[in-house]
Each structure stands twice: as C-alpha cells, then as structure tokens.
Design an enzyme around this catalytic site. Sequence first.
Site, PDB file in Angstrom:
ATOM      1  N   ASP A 435       0.860  -1.197   0.000  1.00 23.58           N
ATOM      2  CA  ASP A 435       0.000   0.000   0.000  1.00 23.58           C
ATOM      3  C   ASP A 435       0.892   1.242   0.000  1.00 23.58           C
ATOM      4  OD1 ASP A 435      -3.165   0.626   1.092  1.00 23.58           O
ATOM      5  OD2 ASP A 435      -1.638   2.229   1.287  1.00 23.58           O
ATOM      6  N   GLU A 478      -4.885   2.154  -4.472  1.00 24.96           N
ATOM      7  CA  GLU A 478      -3.423   2.305  -4.513  1.00 24.96           C
ATOM      8  C   GLU A 478      -2.767   1.134  -3.817  1.00 24.96           C
ATOM      9  OE1 GLU A 478      -4.932   2.774  -1.862  1.00 24.96           O
ATOM     10  OE2 GLU A 478      -3.533   3.502  -0.341  1.00 24.96           O
TER      11      GLU A 478
HETATM   12  N1  LIG Z   1      -5.250   8.814  -9.058  1.00 28.14           N
HETATM   13  C1  LIG Z   1      -5.880   7.750  -8.545  1.00 28.14           C
HETATM   14  N2  LIG Z   1      -6.213   7.767  -7.236  1.00 28.14           N
HETATM   15  C2  LIG Z   1      -6.829   6.665  -6.701  1.00 28.14           C
HETATM   16  C3  LIG Z   1      -7.150   5.554  -7.484  1.00 28.14           C
HETATM   17  N3  LIG Z   1      -7.728   4.646  -6.652  1.00 28.14           N
HETATM   18  C4  LIG Z   1      -7.756   5.175  -5.402  1.00 28.14           C
HETATM   19  N4  LIG Z   1      -7.200   6.387  -5.428  1.00 28.14           N
HETATM   20  C5  LIG Z   1      -7.014   7.259  -4.344  1.00 28.14           C
HETATM   21  O1  LIG Z   1      -6.153   6.785  -3.385  1.00 28.14           O
HETATM   22  C6  LIG Z   1      -6.377   7.399  -2.173  1.00 28.14           C
HETATM   23  C7  LIG Z   1      -6.267   6.493  -1.040  1.00 28.14           C
HETATM   24  O2  LIG Z   1      -6.277   7.207   0.117  1.00 28.14           O
HETATM   25  P1  LIG Z   1      -6.138   6.633   1.527  1.00 28.14           P
HETATM   26  O3  LIG Z   1      -6.958   5.329   1.601  1.00 28.14           O
HETATM   27  O4  LIG Z   1      -6.581   7.687   2.496  1.00 28.14           O
HETATM   28  O5  LIG Z   1      -4.639   6.292   1.699  1.00 28.14           O
HETATM   29  P2  LIG Z   1      -3.333   7.201   1.756  1.00 28.14           P
HETATM   30  O6  LIG Z   1      -3.633   8.586   1.371  1.00 28.14           O
HETATM   31  O7  LIG Z   1      -2.304   6.547   0.893  1.00 28.14           O
HETATM   32  O8  LIG Z   1      -2.965   7.126   3.229  1.00 28.14           O
HETATM   33  P3  LIG Z   1      -2.258   5.968   3.877  1.00 28.14           P
HETATM   34  O9  LIG Z   1      -2.469   4.726   3.120  1.00 28.14           O
HETATM   35  O10 LIG Z   1      -2.778   5.925   5.228  1.00 28.14           O
HETATM   36  O11 LIG Z   1      -0.764   6.342   3.844  1.00 28.14           O
HETATM   37  C8  LIG Z   1      -7.717   8.100  -2.273  1.00 28.14           C
HETATM   38  O12 LIG Z   1      -7.565   9.492  -2.326  1.00 28.14           O
HETATM   39  C9  LIG Z   1      -8.272   7.582  -3.597  1.00 28.14           C
HETATM   40  O13 LIG Z   1      -9.073   8.556  -4.260  1.00 28.14           O
HETATM   41  C10 LIG Z   1      -6.840   5.603  -8.852  1.00 28.14           C
HETATM   42  O14 LIG Z   1      -7.097   4.705  -9.607  1.00 28.14           O
HETATM   43  N5  LIG Z   1      -6.179   6.731  -9.314  1.00 28.14           N
END
Ligand SMILES: Nc1nc2c(ncn2[C@@H]2O[C@H](COP(=O)(O)OP(=O)(O)OP(=O)(O)O)[C@@H](O)[C@H]2O)c(=O)[nH]1
Length: 565
Positions: A435, A478
């Site tokens: 992650d 992600e």
């Molecule tokens: N650009 C993009 N963003 C994505 C995609 N899938 C998920 N996200 C974003 O990934 C982010 C995940 O955020 P969080 O679950 O808060 O995780 P984080 O910001 O990495 O925080 P931690 O994991 O705690 O370090 C969210 O803002 C989603 O919108 C994608 O396919 N593309």
Amino acid sequence: ANFNDPQSMLSLDSDVVFAVSNSAELTGDEQWFYSADVIERSPSQYLHFKVRVYNQLDTQVPVWFSISFPAIKRLTVTDGTKRWVTGDSLPFSSRPVNAPNYHFPSILPPSAYTEFSGTMTGEILRYSFSVATPEYYSNLYMKTLQRDMAFFGAMGLLTVLCTLGFIASRNLVFLSFASFIFTITFWFFRVFGYAFELLWPNTPSLNDISYAVSIYSVLITAFWVLFQTLARDNHEVYGAKPVKRFCAILPFMGILLWQSVGLDSALKLPVILFFPYILIAALVIFVEHKRGSDRAKWLAAAMLPLTFSTLVLTVIALFEVEVYLEPIATFMTGLVMTCLFMVALTANYMVKVVQRERDAQKEAAQLKSEQTFRLEALVKERTLALEQTNSALAVLASKDSLTELPNRRTLDLFVDDTFDKTIHDHEALAIALIDLDHFKSINDTFGHNVGDEVLKGIANILAPLNNEDQVAARYGGEEFAIAKRVTQPNGNQSSEAEEFAKQLEIVHCAINQLAIASIDDRKLGACIGWTLCKGSDDIVEAFRRADKALYLAKDKGRNLIIPAL
Ligand SMILES: Nc1nc2c(ncn2[C@@H]2O[C@H](COP(=O)(O)OP(=O)(O)OP(=O)(O)O)[C@@H](O)[C@H]2O)c(=O)[nH]1
C-alpha cells in the site's frame, strides 16, 4: 369349275354368277352377271349367287364350300342336298364350321357336277368363293392363327409396357399410346372374328356395336396420341382446340348418322375420316416442327408406316381396287412398325427423363457438398473469430485497465488454482500486500491524472515479476499484491521464502527510488505486509495476517516491510 387336286384350293370367283332381287326367292326373271360389281344393289337387297363345280376325280371328295370375308349379315347356302342359314346377325354357334370365314361341308360325288347356290344380304364389302378339302383350310387357319396370336401378343405387350410407362412417369403420352394400341388391337380382335367366337358367341347384336365403339375409339385415340406427343409445357399445340371439340362430338355424329341414314354409313364414317386425320396430322406435325418441337419429326417417322398401310387398306376396302398386296397383312405390318417406333420414341423419352433426373440429382448433391463445405469454412472462420474475441475478452477481464497489471480477479484465480491442486506439506503460497503511503495527498496536490501516472510507475516495477509461479497484481485503489508459490522442504522458512523476502525488499527499494517528474521527484513510500500460507492453512486467514502486518507497518510510521510468519 373343275376340281381335280385335293391338295390345293379351287377358286370359283371367275365362275360364280350373280343376280339381285328384293326377296329371298328367285322369280326366274332375274338377270345373271359374272361380276357382282356391275350390279346396283342396296345393303337390304338380296344378292343371289350360283356356281357349278365338276369333280374330275373318280372318287368322292369331302370339301368345304367357302365364302371369305365375314361382312355378310345373312347368308343362305345349298349344295342341292343340304341347306344352311348363317351370317353375322345370327349366333356364331349357328355356323356350319367353327372358323372365321363361312364354310359349308359338302361332298363332291365322283365325275359329277355339284351346284352351290344361295343369297347374301348386308354391306358385303368383299367376298371370294372357293372349294377345298377341310384339311387344306385347317392348315391355312393354323398359319393365320399363329400370325394373329403373335400380333395380339406383341400388341398386348406394348399396351402393358405403355401402361407401366404411364404409371411410372405419370406422363400422359404413355397413356395415349396404351389406349391407341389397345383400341386398335381390340378392333382387329373384333374384325378377325375372335370376339364373336370367344367373347359373345351367342350375342350377334354386339357385333355392330363393338365394331362402332372400337373404330370410333381408334380414331379418337389416334388424335390423342398426335396431340399428346406434341404437347409441351405452356404451349398450345396447333389445332388442339378444334380437334378436341370435334372428337367430343364425333360419337354423337355417329349416333345421328346411324339413326338418320343407317348403320352402314355410321360405321363407314370413321374409316373415311382417317383420310382427313392423316392430312391434319401431317399439318400439325409440320407446324409444330416449324415451331421448334423436337418430337415432331420422330412422330412423323413413327406414323409413316401406319399411314401408308392405312391408306392401302382403306383404298382397297372402299374403292375395291385390285392391288397385289394382302391388305390385312400390310396393315398389320404397318401397325407393328408404327408401334415399334412408338416404343423407340417412348424408350428414348424415358432415357432422357431418367438422365435429366440423374443429372439434377448429381447437381443437387454437388451443390449440397459445396454448401456444406462453405458452411464448414464459415463455421471455422466464425469459431476462430469467436475464440479470438474470447481470448481478447479474457485478457481484458484478467487485467487492470489502468496499469495493465493482472487484476484482483486474476490474483484470486491464481490463489484458488494453487489451492485446488493438492498442496504438499513442503509447498506454500507467499502473499504480500503493498500500500502506497500518503497517496491521497499526491492526488490532492497534483491531481488525479498524476496519481494515475504514479500508479503506472509502480506497475512498471511489479510487472516483470509475473510468471508461472508468481502473480503481481493491482489489488484495488493504490494497493498492490504479490502471490508466489514457494517450497519449504523442512517445514521452516525456506530459501525460496527468503528469496521472496529479498524480492520484496528490492520492490520496496525500487518504489522508494522511483522518480516521477510530475510530483517533483517526491520520494514515494510504501508499506508491505507479507506472510506464508501452507497447504493446511486457511487462505483467508493468511490474507488477513498480511493485512494486519501492513497496518502494523502503517502504525509504525510507514515505508516498512513487516512479515507475519
Ligand atoms: N489517481 C488515482 N487515485 C486513486 C485511485 N484509486 C484510489 N485512489 C485514491 O487513493 C487514495 C487512497 O487514500 P487513503 O486510503 O486515504 O490512503 P493514503 O492517502 O495513501 O494514506 P495511507 O495509506 O494511510 O498512507 C484516495 O484518495 C483515492 O481517491 C486511482 O485509480 N487513481
């Protein structure tokens, strides 16, 4: 006339004298002539005849006094001692001798005259007087009988053949042939006397009726053969309509003639009509030939012998012409030849029909095999296209559209597949969950597109790890995951598991070093939690373990690899 040879027949035609009267009895005033042809006579008048035969032998000879051609209604004959009354209007059984012509058994006394005399009534077209022994006539009839039976046999066979031809093909030409051959055979059967002798020996009243029916039928069926042979699809044969109408009213014309003028004229009508028939046939065949009928010339050839012999017969019968030709035999020969031609025509036609059918069947079979071939090719082509589409769809379904890494579904299938196959004790599945750290802030700071670019960069690191024994997939958002089949011979952490741990470190390092210009080369961090799932372990539990390790890494300050073994 002098009788001197029991082996041969003595013709009396040049010795007979004739007279005509209105009654059966002679008055003595009658004038006698050597030829009956010079005498005017109606069929109802009596034609008297007498002839003297001198037996030059010195022994008595049993003979038959004979009058040929049985077109005599009533006949009275005497040899001076006996008297016979017979004729067509009397039962066949009343004839003195059971033979087609009229025979009267008499005895010629040695070296003496015998006078035969009598009267005849009726149409009497032709007649001939003679004297010979019964043996002589019997031998003669034997030959005639053989000839007639051969003729009837041949004609009967042709009738059956044509009828079978009709049943087999349903073509009316065969039926018209069969009817024509049958009616003409029956006409002969009647004219030669076999019908009187075999079918109705005691019903002479049927003679005229049967003659009328057969001769009218012969003419009508002859027209039928003509028009049916030339019939073509969607084409009216020249003259067919008026002739059909004429044939329909012909029997009524006969009846009318019989009632108004007399039976003799009614019976003569169809015979006379054979002349116009020949002319009409010639005209119709000619016109149809010009119109392109390929059967016309064959029909003309087939009709030629019959036409010629009919002409001979009718000319001899109606005009009493002296020709050196036996009329009946000539007619029979013509008829048999025509019928043979007809059979040849029929056979030719049948062969053509069968050939055409066989060709059509062959063509149909060829067409069918061509169609089958084409269909098979089409099915193959479509199947290939379908398989290609299916595999394209399978690829699409198995990959993540953004990063082109295997998706979660593929990872799940890999895991299931590994666990479906019996996993031995020394085999295990290594599972790692990855992650990205603070990914949200990248999205928020640089935008979603840049976030996508980062994800693609991570994918570039993970993609080369994919092989038969390992799947590196995008797990969602992600989050990424790696699953690898490993062996552990001693039940402890194997060298392969160690290799897996090393690989994770390399991956982690690569993520940390990933430089992406659009995020200002900001350093990327990632948490990795991993575990081993042995054959006896619960896979769901294993994933939960890896997940926990991952969260532990997050809790411990991020950008860490934590195993859960
Ligand atoms: N650009 C993009 N963003 C994505 C995609 N899938 C998920 N996200 C974003 O990934 C982010 C995940 O955020 P969080 O679950 O808060 O995780 P984080 O910001 O990495 O925080 P931690 O994991 O705690 O370090 C969210 O803002 C989603 O919108 C994608 O396919 N593309």
